[in-house]
Scaffold this active site. Sequence first.
Site, PDB file in Angstrom:
ATOM      1  N   ASN A   8      45.938  72.777   4.477  1.00  0.00           N
ATOM      2  CA  ASN A   8      44.752  73.044   5.297  1.00  0.00           C
ATOM      3  C   ASN A   8      43.575  73.203   4.346  1.00  0.00           C
ATOM      4  OD1 ASN A   8      42.791  73.977   7.037  1.00  0.00           O
ATOM      5  ND2 ASN A   8      43.691  76.019   7.271  1.00  0.00           N
ATOM      6  N   TRP A   9      42.761  72.178   4.274  1.00  0.00           N
ATOM      7  CA  TRP A   9      41.671  72.184   3.289  1.00  0.00           C
ATOM      8  C   TRP A   9      40.489  73.040   3.742  1.00  0.00           C
ATOM      9  CZ3 TRP A   9      41.306  66.270   1.619  1.00  0.00           C
ATOM     10  CH2 TRP A   9      42.533  65.903   1.037  1.00  0.00           C
ATOM     11  N   LYS A  10      40.521  73.498   4.976  1.00  0.00           N
ATOM     12  CA  LYS A  10      39.430  74.309   5.546  1.00  0.00           C
ATOM     13  C   LYS A  10      38.095  73.596   5.350  1.00  0.00           C
ATOM     14  CE  LYS A  10      42.135  78.385   4.415  1.00  0.00           C
ATOM     15  NZ  LYS A  10      42.236  79.801   4.641  1.00  0.00           N
ATOM     16  N   HIS A  95      44.037  78.660  14.594  1.00  0.00           N
ATOM     17  CA  HIS A  95      44.007  79.299  13.267  1.00  0.00           C
ATOM     18  C   HIS A  95      43.203  80.598  13.375  1.00  0.00           C
ATOM     19  CE1 HIS A  95      43.219  80.037   9.036  1.00  0.00           C
ATOM     20  NE2 HIS A  95      44.148  79.162   8.739  1.00  0.00           N
ATOM     21  N   GLU A  97      41.110  81.901  11.527  1.00  0.00           N
ATOM     22  CA  GLU A  97      39.679  81.781  11.187  1.00  0.00           C
ATOM     23  C   GLU A  97      38.886  81.246  12.374  1.00  0.00           C
ATOM     24  OE1 GLU A  97      40.180  79.583   7.525  1.00  0.00           O
ATOM     25  OE2 GLU A  97      41.025  81.368   6.581  1.00  0.00           O
ATOM     26  N   GLU A 165      51.250  83.053  10.575  1.00  0.00           N
ATOM     27  CA  GLU A 165      50.290  83.363   9.523  1.00  0.00           C
ATOM     28  C   GLU A 165      49.782  84.794   9.694  1.00  0.00           C
ATOM     29  OE1 GLU A 165      48.518  79.648   7.631  1.00  0.00           O
ATOM     30  OE2 GLU A 165      47.193  80.229   9.256  1.00  0.00           O
ATOM     31  N   GLY A 171      44.456  83.918   2.274  1.00  0.00           N
ATOM     32  CA  GLY A 171      43.419  83.905   1.244  1.00  0.00           C
ATOM     33  C   GLY A 171      43.286  85.198   0.469  1.00  0.00           C
ATOM     34  N   SER A 209      48.745  82.809   1.639  1.00  0.00           N
ATOM     35  CA  SER A 209      48.860  82.975   0.180  1.00  0.00           C
ATOM     36  C   SER A 209      50.145  82.375  -0.389  1.00  0.00           C
ATOM     37  CB  SER A 209      48.728  84.450  -0.211  1.00  0.00           C
ATOM     38  OG  SER A 209      47.418  84.912   0.098  1.00  0.00           O
ATOM     39  N   GLY A 230      46.702  76.987   2.376  1.00  0.00           N
ATOM     40  CA  GLY A 230      45.244  76.869   2.299  1.00  0.00           C
ATOM     41  C   GLY A 230      44.799  76.622   0.878  1.00  0.00           C
ATOM     42  N   GLY A 231      44.425  77.688   0.186  1.00  0.00           N
ATOM     43  CA  GLY A 231      43.839  77.588  -1.155  1.00  0.00           C
ATOM     44  C   GLY A 231      44.624  76.698  -2.115  1.00  0.00           C
TER      45      GLY A 231
HETATM   46  C1  PEP Z   1      45.582  78.964   5.793  1.00  0.00           C
HETATM   47  O1  PEP Z   1      44.450  78.547   5.682  1.00  0.00           O
HETATM   48  O2  PEP Z   1      46.212  78.724   6.819  1.00  0.00           O
HETATM   49  C2  PEP Z   1      46.180  79.703   4.686  1.00  0.00           C
HETATM   50  C3  PEP Z   1      47.422  80.089   4.793  1.00  0.00           C
HETATM   51  O3  PEP Z   1      45.385  79.959   3.598  1.00  0.00           O
HETATM   52  P1  PEP Z   1      45.862  80.509   2.171  1.00  0.00           P
HETATM   53  O4  PEP Z   1      47.061  79.682   1.765  1.00  0.00           O
HETATM   54  O5  PEP Z   1      44.686  80.277   1.270  1.00  0.00           O
HETATM   55  O6  PEP Z   1      46.214  81.932   2.333  1.00  0.00           O
END
Ligand code: PEP
Length: 246
Positions: A8-10, A95, A97, A165, A171, A209, A230-231
């Site tokens: 997930n590049w956000k 999500h 966010e 999640e 993050g 994470s 994500g990251g």
């Molecule tokens: C996400 O964006 O769904 C996510 C899990 O982010 P991260 O891996 O950065 O915690």
Amino acid sequence: MRPLIVGNWKMNTMRSEATALVAGLMEQRAELDPGCDLLVCPPFVILRPVADIIEGSPIALGAQDCHTDNSGAHTGDVSAGMLADAGCEFVIVGHSERRADHREDDVLVVSKAGAAHASGLQAIICVGETLDQRNAEETLSVVEGHLLSSVPDGATAENTVVAYEPIWAIGTGLTPTIEQISEVHDHIRALLVARFADGNEFRLLYGGSMNPGNAREILAVKNVNGGLVGGASLNVKDFWSICASV
Ligand code: PEP
């Protein structure tokens, strides 16, 4: 079932960065099948350039959100049909966010998932608790509520993926313990089995994470069938290392 690792590049990557990132993944994937399906979810405007690069490859394309309607007067929105037309096979809905930034609730999320299904997309439906809810020992009931209200009745293992999640893990570098992940994933599995004939076949992703250091242990948990990353998905080496952990 074959696990699924999702990037997930956000709201990250300019076009040149996105194309370099996916080209790097293509190179790795050409050398080795890591034993899982790979999916990248770039921002809307990067979907087509990425689609052009991955066409014909085993890397799939997804988007990060869709509207409930297929067309109409919704300035700034993008429909599931448009995403399918742009080459997407998946779309993330619900999500945390989006739930926080755009005040999306389960009623909206279930409708988005239904729109995704109607356009032939697989919906990746996100569920998860806040830290306050975890501390109040409400995790299982919160996740159960999200699951009952955000997953449409028409869901099948073919058109739906569920991502657990924990919001406090996204993050932050924090992750639940393996026991906590296992407890929630077992609970989600039991709820899906109780509700859907093919509930045992749905892929359940963990997200929050995930990184090359913790992926192997998390991905080995029963009822964890992949990851939503994500990251760490913005770096070829890290993302590939997570895929190879499968
Ligand atoms: C996400 O964006 O769904 C996510 C899990 O982010 P991260 O891996 O950065 O915690």
